[in-house]
Design a protein around this motif. Structure first.
Motif, PDB file in Angstrom:
ATOM      1  N   ALA A 140     -26.719 -82.677 -34.149  1.00 25.35           N
ATOM      2  CA  ALA A 140     -26.723 -81.906 -32.906  1.00 25.35           C
ATOM      3  C   ALA A 140     -26.119 -82.731 -31.773  1.00 25.35           C
ATOM      4  N   TYR A 141     -26.431 -84.013 -31.727  1.00 20.94           N
ATOM      5  CA  TYR A 141     -25.887 -84.882 -30.674  1.00 20.94           C
ATOM      6  C   TYR A 141     -24.373 -85.018 -30.818  1.00 20.94           C
ATOM      7  N   GLN A 142     -23.896 -85.205 -32.044  1.00 24.00           N
ATOM      8  CA  GLN A 142     -22.456 -85.328 -32.252  1.00 24.00           C
ATOM      9  C   GLN A 142     -21.744 -84.035 -31.878  1.00 24.00           C
ATOM     10  N   ALA A 143     -22.366 -82.892 -32.182  1.00 26.10           N
ATOM     11  CA  ALA A 143     -21.773 -81.604 -31.797  1.00 26.10           C
ATOM     12  C   ALA A 143     -21.793 -81.452 -30.283  1.00 26.10           C
ATOM     13  N   GLN A 144     -22.836 -81.957 -29.641  1.00 26.95           N
ATOM     14  CA  GLN A 144     -22.907 -81.908 -28.179  1.00 26.95           C
ATOM     15  C   GLN A 144     -21.778 -82.728 -27.568  1.00 26.95           C
ATOM     16  N   CYS A 145     -21.514 -83.898 -28.125  1.00 25.73           N
ATOM     17  CA  CYS A 145     -20.427 -84.747 -27.637  1.00 25.73           C
ATOM     18  C   CYS A 145     -19.072 -84.076 -27.834  1.00 25.73           C
TER      19      CYS A 145
END
Length: 201
Positions: A140-145
């Motif tokens: 989720a964090y990588q997709a947010q970035c």
């Protein structure tokens, strides 16, 4: 290989590792007729997780973690799923972060690893449900970035709440399936307006 939870709602998976997050969210009981909750029974949960990890490995090329899920993990994993799902609800008058605070599990730890190819990778840590939550939060964090997490949405139909990846050009999708949920909601709204108009006539 199809993503077990997402596929049963006839949805196209999110791109890359974000599909793991989507599949976790779609383990909920939803649809018509309602599909069972895949995190209610430990054997069912283990079967789902094994398939989800295999798919994640295929999507990312990274080795799948070895996680042993026990019956004691299920409630914690369902709570994490609930928190994550509420966080991804479409914006609206009753879905702001202030009205629905998210309980973030502090035990969902990660580690950064420098690989031989010079790339820095995030690695899920913990045991049981914590490792599953850690992997989901990494993706989720990588997709947010990458600015793609905002396209992972919960269907606006409160009787559905299936998680879909919005591929519309302007990110305006609100239904997981317009024919299933959108048309039904529009029909209900139309009937409500007719009743209101009749009441004021």
């Amino acid at each position: 290989m199809p993503w077990t939870a997402t596929g049963r709602y006839d949805l196209e998976p999110a791109p890359g590792g974000l599909a793991f997050v989507q599949d976790l969210l779609n383990t909920i009981s939803a649809g018509k007729p309602r599909e069972p909750d895949l995190l209610e029974d430990v054997e069912v949960a283990r079967t789902w997780l094994a398939q989800a990890f295999a798919n994640w490995n295929e999507e990312t090329g990274q080795p799948a973690p070895v996680v042993e899920i026990t019956a004691d993990d299920l409630q914690e994993l369902r709570d994490f799923r609930h928190d994550l799902h509420r966080h991804l609800q479409p914006a609206g008058p009753d879905t702001s972060p202030k009205s629905h605070p998210v309980r973030t599990p502090t035990a969902a730890q990660t580690a950064l690893r420098l690989d031989a190819d010079g790339r820095i990778r995030a690695e899920a840590r913990g045991k049981g449900w914590r490792q599953v939550a850690s992997l989901a939060m990494i993706e989720a964090y990588q997709a947010q970035c990458a600015d793609s997490l905002r396209r992972l949405k919960s269907c606006r139909n409160t009787r559905c709440t299936v998680t879909f990846f919005d591929r519309s050009r302007n990110n305006s999708g609100v239904w997981h399936d317009v024919r299933v949920c959108g048309n039904a909601a529009n029909l209900r709204n139309h009937r409500a307006r007719k009743r209101a108009a009749a009441g004021t006539a």
